[in-house]
Structure formats: C-alpha cells, structure tokens
Design an enzyme around this catalytic site. Sequence first.
Site, PDB file in Angstrom:
ATOM      1  N   ARG A 147      -4.227 -53.498 -40.084  1.00 30.08           N
ATOM      2  CA  ARG A 147      -3.078 -52.982 -39.350  1.00 30.08           C
ATOM      3  C   ARG A 147      -3.512 -51.734 -38.603  1.00 30.08           C
ATOM      4  O   ARG A 147      -4.216 -50.891 -39.180  1.00 30.08           O
ATOM      5  CB  ARG A 147      -1.954 -52.629 -40.342  1.00 30.08           C
ATOM      6  N   TYR A 159       5.390 -42.125 -37.680  1.00 26.81           N
ATOM      7  CA  TYR A 159       5.118 -43.049 -38.770  1.00 26.81           C
ATOM      8  C   TYR A 159       3.728 -43.676 -38.672  1.00 26.81           C
ATOM      9  O   TYR A 159       3.282 -44.049 -37.595  1.00 26.81           O
ATOM     10  CB  TYR A 159       6.166 -44.203 -38.790  1.00 26.81           C
ATOM     11  N   ASP A 220       2.905 -52.330 -36.923  1.00 32.00           N
ATOM     12  CA  ASP A 220       4.249 -52.142 -37.489  1.00 32.00           C
ATOM     13  C   ASP A 220       5.092 -51.306 -36.530  1.00 32.00           C
ATOM     14  O   ASP A 220       4.770 -50.147 -36.262  1.00 32.00           O
ATOM     15  CB  ASP A 220       4.116 -51.416 -38.844  1.00 32.00           C
ATOM     16  N   HIS A 222       8.179 -50.525 -37.202  1.00 31.46           N
ATOM     17  CA  HIS A 222       9.025 -49.731 -38.096  1.00 31.46           C
ATOM     18  C   HIS A 222      10.440 -49.534 -37.561  1.00 31.46           C
ATOM     19  O   HIS A 222      10.963 -48.410 -37.535  1.00 31.46           O
ATOM     20  CB  HIS A 222       8.344 -48.393 -38.429  1.00 31.46           C
ATOM     21  N   GLU A 246       5.324 -56.267 -36.640  1.00 33.44           N
ATOM     22  CA  GLU A 246       6.220 -56.140 -37.794  1.00 33.44           C
ATOM     23  C   GLU A 246       7.438 -55.279 -37.457  1.00 33.44           C
ATOM     24  O   GLU A 246       7.320 -54.281 -36.737  1.00 33.44           O
ATOM     25  CB  GLU A 246       5.404 -55.489 -38.916  1.00 33.44           C
ATOM     26  N   GLU A 272      10.764 -56.016 -44.965  1.00 41.79           N
ATOM     27  CA  GLU A 272      10.420 -55.174 -46.120  1.00 41.79           C
ATOM     28  C   GLU A 272      11.633 -54.438 -46.669  1.00 41.79           C
ATOM     29  O   GLU A 272      11.648 -54.084 -47.845  1.00 41.79           O
ATOM     30  CB  GLU A 272       9.291 -54.193 -45.774  1.00 41.79           C
ATOM     31  N   ARG A 293       8.451 -60.511 -44.982  1.00 44.80           N
ATOM     32  CA  ARG A 293       7.796 -59.276 -45.433  1.00 44.80           C
ATOM     33  C   ARG A 293       8.251 -58.791 -46.800  1.00 44.80           C
ATOM     34  O   ARG A 293       7.802 -57.737 -47.270  1.00 44.80           O
ATOM     35  CB  ARG A 293       8.067 -58.169 -44.400  1.00 44.80           C
ATOM     36  N   GLU A 349      -0.283 -57.445 -47.785  1.00 48.62           N
ATOM     37  CA  GLU A 349      -0.566 -56.045 -47.450  1.00 48.62           C
ATOM     38  C   GLU A 349      -1.172 -55.371 -48.682  1.00 48.62           C
ATOM     39  O   GLU A 349      -0.698 -55.557 -49.801  1.00 48.62           O
ATOM     40  CB  GLU A 349       0.737 -55.337 -47.062  1.00 48.62           C
ATOM     41  N   TRP A 412      14.029 -44.677 -38.607  1.00 47.43           N
ATOM     42  CA  TRP A 412      12.682 -44.291 -39.028  1.00 47.43           C
ATOM     43  C   TRP A 412      11.922 -45.496 -39.500  1.00 47.43           C
ATOM     44  O   TRP A 412      11.934 -46.382 -39.882  1.00 47.43           O
ATOM     45  CB  TRP A 412      12.721 -43.260 -40.162  1.00 47.43           C
TER      46      TRP A 412
HETATM   47  O1  EZ4 Z   1       7.226 -47.318 -44.614  1.00 45.73           O
HETATM   48  O2  EZ4 Z   1       6.816 -48.593 -47.887  1.00 45.73           O
HETATM   49  O3  EZ4 Z   1       4.571 -51.873 -43.808  1.00 45.73           O
HETATM   50  N1  EZ4 Z   1       4.686 -50.919 -44.514  1.00 45.73           N
HETATM   51  C1  EZ4 Z   1       5.584 -49.970 -44.361  1.00 45.73           C
HETATM   52  C2  EZ4 Z   1       5.608 -48.891 -45.412  1.00 45.73           C
HETATM   53  C3  EZ4 Z   1       6.987 -48.283 -45.582  1.00 45.73           C
HETATM   54  C4  EZ4 Z   1       7.113 -47.641 -46.920  1.00 45.73           C
HETATM   55  C5  EZ4 Z   1       8.512 -47.112 -47.152  1.00 45.73           C
HETATM   56  O4  EZ4 Z   1       8.696 -46.801 -48.491  1.00 45.73           O
HETATM   57  O5  EZ4 Z   1       6.340 -49.980 -43.412  1.00 45.73           O
HETATM   58  O6  EZ4 Z   1       4.666 -47.898 -45.119  1.00 45.73           O
HETATM   59 CO    CO Z   2       6.362 -51.950 -42.536  1.00 50.16          CO
END
Ligand code: EZ4
Ligand code: CO
Length: 412
Positions: A147, A159, A220, A222, A246, A272, A293, A349, A412
């Site tokens: 990743r 992030y 990701d 996010h 992702e 996730e 995920r 992961e 976030w």
């Molecule tokens: O931000 O697990 O793909 N992984 C992620 C992680 C999440 C954390 C949050 O608790 O997006 O890093």
């Molecule tokens: Co993620």
Amino acid sequence: MKIDKAEVIVTSPDRNFVTLKLTTDDGLTGLGDATLNGRELSVVAYLTEHIVPLLLGRDAHNIEDTWQFLYRSAYWRRGPVTMAAISAVDVALWDIKAKAAGMPLYQLLGGASRTGLLAYGHASGKSLNEVFDSVNSHLEQGFKAIRVQTGVPGLESIYGIASNKGLPGNEGVRYDHEPAQRGALPAEEDWDTRSYLRHVPTVFEAVRNEFGPELPLLHDGHHRMTPIQAAKLGKSLEPYDLFWLEDCTPAENQEALRLVRQHTTTPLAIGEIFNSIWDYQQIIREQLIDYVRSAVTHTGGITHLKKILEFAAQYQIKSGMHGPTDISPVGMAAAMHLGLAIHNFGIQEYMKHGDKTNAVFEQSYSWNNGMLHPGNKPGLGVELNVDEAGKYPYATAYLPYNRLADGTVHDW
Ligand code: EZ4
Ligand code: CO
C-alpha cells in the site's frame, strides 16, 4: 463443556488492546479480540456489564446459538461496540472448539484452501524519496504487495504517513503506520481534496516507473471523497494498475459507489468501519466493490464475517480483511484461519506489531516470503501472557480528525 469464567483484559503494550478470555469447566481457554481503536473502554463496559453475566454456564460448543442469542436478545442490533463485543465471544468460542477438537481452527472452517496468505504492508512517506525508501524497505522485508500513502504538498499532517517519532519507549524507531496517539485529545490533521486529487496520480506514476509493472500496489482514500471525486481519482489511477482503491467514499450511502463504478475500472475495496452484512447488502448484490475490508474483530466474529464472505463469493468479490496494528494478534490469527479456509480469499493487510505487543500475545502464526500462515497449534494459536499484559495499563489514546483550511471538520 460449560463456560465457567469470562475475563476482560485491557493492556496497552505499544497501544491499547481489549481481549476476552473464556475458560470452560474442563479448563480449556479461548481468546477473542474486542479492540475498537479510540473507543476501547466502551466495549469493555459492554462486555463486562452486559455480556459476561450472560455467558456463564452456557454450553461453549453452541457458537451459532450464542451468536444469535447475543445479537437478537439485545434488541438494539449492530453498531461497532456491540459487534466488536459479539466478535470477541465468537472468536473465543471458536478457539475453544478447535482446542477441544485438537485442531488448528482453519480445519474446522473447512480446511486449507491454499498454502499461505498473500499479505500487503504499508509504505508511506511525505516526499517521493521517502515513499521510495519505504517501498524498498518493504520489498526487503519480503512484502509482495504494498500500500502506498503519500504526503500532499501544502498539507502538514495527513492520514497514512508513518511518523519517525516512534512509540513511547521506542522513540525514533519508525512504526508503520499508527494513527492513534496517546493523549487526552485527538490530534488535528489537515485536508484538501483538490490538492490530493492532483498529487496522488503523480506519485503512482513515479512509483510504477521506479518499481515496474508487476508489484501489486494499493491505496487508501480513507473516506474523504465525494462519489464524483472518487470516480475522478479511480480514473486517473487506471494507468498505474492498482490492486485496489480503498474506502474512496464514506459509503454509509451505499448507492454512492454506483457512480464511482460507472466511471472507473480501478478495483474498489471498502468496509473496515462496517460492522454487519447489512452494510454490504446493496454493494455486494449490485457488484459495486471487489474486496470486503471487514476484520473479524469488528464484524461479529468468524461466524458473521464468513456469511458476508460467502455472500460476496457469489459475485466474485474477495476478502481483503483489515489488519492494522489496532487488530490484536488474536484478531489477526482469527483472520488468518478464516482466510486460509475460504475459497474467495483476496489479500490480507499486515502491519507487524511491536515487540511489546508480541511479548504479551504469544503467537504461532508465521510470516514467510510475503505470505502469512496461522500455524498448526490447536485453536487460534495465540496465548495471552498475563504477567506481560499486566505491565501495561490502559492509556487514553484517540484517532486523529481532520479540518479543512477554513476550519470545517472533514471525514478522517
Ligand atoms: O485508519 O485502523 O486500512 N487501514 C486503515 C487503518 C485505520 C485504523 C483506524 O483505527 O485505514 O489505518
Ligand atoms: Co483503510
């Protein structure tokens, strides 16, 4: 075989973990991970106040019945706290059943469908040079899929970028990538989607040029983009052949992914922060994603995630289970047993835990040449060292949050 004892253990080696330990009247023990990053104590309370009293005296063999009882008798269904608590019970019962059978858990889930699990690690850096260094270091560690998260010009802290600060007690040692930070308040990060959308494709172009066409690359988003922004990113990343993009949108609105899908062939992974099959119903049925995920830890355990993955399999959608450091080694082992057994495994992961965490949770899973294997000890193959766990009391920690330049709070 009755459940005789149920203990909720909170420990904070490197970071906070919540573990449920069940003991049967014939002395077998089982572990389940109930860690919910930044909200750990809410799950502790749910378990201690409302679940532990219901478990004592129950037949430890009745996993499905216990799952349905905890889910339906609460009346208030789903949600991250409830589902993490149910997951811990479920996984602890699978651990016990497999120990009672004298088999590694994957044997009870149908046996091995493969010899090992392809895993991806997290490379990141603020600048392109740092990204390259981090990809190289992951290749040296044996990772066969990576990743890539990158800094964005003009944004100070975002992030996915590993800090070189390290963990308390291990200052200066890079720890990929740990978003939660100890302290009384959540850290504030910056965000600007337009800068991000401009910058990310240039980084993937450079990474492809440097590392060649074969290496599977992931990214990701996010949850930060609107559907049309996500569609644009997916399209602009197509030349770099991502393994997946992702969490491109928040996806509480499942229909949002229709629009993304109409515009891009970049594979999509999501889930996730989902916690039940109902979060996936539409996006699986309409084939709006390519990878699920969810972690065992946050989706009602092996019992429930297996149902989601079997539903996904009807549509050629594969697993891509969440495996950040906030999933404990117990949760990681559960993921590995499930991933080894199902037909539609995709990728796992894998962020390595720190040394303190590894001393608390004694593991028998292995990492070899880019592949994970849960090991062949009866049960999950993870035991909790109570003396080590006792050294690390809970420490308040929060995930960060985001503000735009004008001060608006952003996803976030
Ligand atoms: O931000 O697990 O793909 N992984 C992620 C992680 C999440 C954390 C949050 O608790 O997006 O890093
Ligand atoms: Co993620």
